[in-house]
Design an enzyme around this catalytic site. Structure first.
Site, short mmCIF file in Angstrom:
data_model
loop_
_atom_site.label_atom_id
_atom_site.label_comp_id
_atom_site.label_asym_id
_atom_site.label_seq_id
_atom_site.Cartn_x
_atom_site.Cartn_y
_atom_site.Cartn_z
CE LYS A 56 -0.39 0.19 5.05
NZ LYS A 56 -1.29 0.27 6.21
CE1 TYR A 92 12.45 31.96 4.05
CE2 TYR A 92 12.04 29.59 4.02
CZ TYR A 92 12.14 30.80 3.36
OH TYR A 92 11.95 30.86 2.00
CG MET A 128 8.62 23.75 -0.71
SD MET A 128 7.53 24.83 -1.65
CE MET A 128 6.47 25.48 -0.35
#
Length: 412
Positions: A52, A282, A329
């Site tokens: 799965k 950041y 990101m």
């Protein structure tokens, strides 16, 4: 053979291939080894390889084929759509899907010969699909013995049995299996596994009294396969174990005889010398302590690396460094220390976030600690943006290919 990836700009003429910029390398021989290890532990019970979630991020079709080559008898998935993708790839092994909604395509499952887990509410819909396809459905009745997720309640078990047997007598279905799922098998000292096992035996006795003669009874997951032979019955469902991950806190994969199959790697995309007090990423939550070289690693939370996992390890040129500052990101930073001009030589060097750990390098377990999660979330969350590169794609004992094949996105 290497195929163009679906993301990034690929140009055969330029020879630039994003697979080598960043990739999750999947060792199919490790998958085969782990399946054989688990099959030995489970014997004489058979093995269902759970593929799965795109085989926990490893690539469902290549992993399914490798698992079957190594001796798995069944495949398991959560959703019917996952099962249909395996059938579309030409895989015809026994295959169970067990997590459904009112929108699930039971007719397609019946038509494709996919076994269907049934917790109760699905039964009439499955029967309607069988009538529509003019083909009996193959179902596994699932009972909730204590996990509290899907599965029929113990109070409704006799009713479901009776209805299923009526439909079986009409030729609309075959009760192929009876199963449940353990809640704390990864904590062997807890008594709930014994309690669930006792309830499962009662459920099986009631089924026998009702005339049910299932092909398979299955309860054990990976930790129970390795530690509780009394839960094996006819079939064990192994997921994280076939990917070489330990289910037990305090026991490594190596101690269990398992080989991690995924290596997440990229290359250093920038090295630069910075002064004392340089802020990183950041929020500037990290500042260098003296002159230092920062290495930029082009993987981030869009690639599935947990944003919260500051401190996660990265292996560069034989040394392991922690990630400093916030993970962004698309990128993260490691502080190489005061290495001076040597830093320039690390531009383009391979950076491994996790792998087998055989060379003392980082593992998925290390990233799980940094992120406050478990090892199988770490591998499963690696996004389709990271190309999968498959190595050892021939059956063990066959002619070595000496090559890899690749996919630009996780195999469906």
């Amino acid at each position: 053979m290497t195929y163009p990836v679906a993301t990034g700009d690929f140009s055969a003429a330029s020879g630039t291939d994003p697979l080598y910029e960043r990739s999750a390398v999947i060792d199919l021989d490790a998958i085969r080894h782990n399946v054989r290890r688990l099959a030995d532990a489970a014997s004489p019970a058979k093995v269902m390889a759970v593929v799965k979630a795109d085989a926990y991020g490893h690539g469902a079709v290549p992993v399914a084929r490798a698992a079957l080559e190594a001796g798995a008898s069944w495949l398991g998935v959560a959703h019917i759509s996952e099962a249909l993708a395996l059938r579309a790839a030409g895989i015809d092994a026994p295959l169970l899907a067990w997590l459904h909604t009112t929108e699930s395509n039971f007719a397609a499952a019946v038509a494709a010969g996919v076994d269907i887990g049934c917790s109760g509410w699905e039964l009439d819909r499955i029967v309607a699909a069988a009538r529509d396809q003019e083909r009996p459905a193959r179902i596994h009745l699932k009972v909730d013995t204590g996990l509290g997720r899907n599965g029929v309640t113990l109070g409704d078990w006799d009713r479901l049995l009776g209805e299923a047997m009526e439909y079986q007598d009409e030729g609309l279905l075959r009760v192929v299996g009876i199963f449940s799922h353990l809640s704390v098998a990864d904590e062997p000292e807890r008594p709930e596994t014994d309690e669930q096992l006792a309830l499962f035996r009662e459920v099986l006795a009631a089924a026998e009294d009702a005339g049910v003669d299932p092909e398979v009874r299955h309860l054990a997951n990976t930790p129970a396969t390795l530690s509780r032979p009394d839960t094996h019955f006819d079939l064990v469902r192994v997921g994280l174990g076939i990917y070489g991950l330990s289910p037990f806190e305090g026991q490594t994969s190596a101690e269990l005889g398992l080989h991690p199959a995924m290596t997440l790697r990229t290359v250093v995309s920038q090295c630069k010398e910075v002064p004392d007090g340089q802020g990183v990423s950041y929020g500037l939550r990290y500042r260098t302590q003296g002159t230092s070289t920062l290495a930029l690693i082009p993987l981030g939370y869009a690639d599935g690396v947990p944003r919260v996992a500051t401190g996660g390890p990265v292996r560069i040129a034989g040394k392991t460094y922690p990630v400093v500052g916030r993970i962004a990101m698309d990128q993260m930073v490691v502080d190489l220390g005061d290495i001076g001009p040597a830093g320039a030589g690390l531009l383009g060097a391979e950076a491994v976030l996790f792998g087998s750990g055989d060379d003392g390098g980082p593992t998925a377990d290390d990233w799980a600690v940094a992120a406050g999660t478990n090892n199988y979330e770490i591998v499963t969350r690696i996004s389709p943006r990271v190309p999968r590169r498959f190595i050892n794609d021939r059956p063990a004992g066959g002619t070595p290919s000496g090559a890899a094949h690749a996919s630009g996105q996780a195999t469906p």
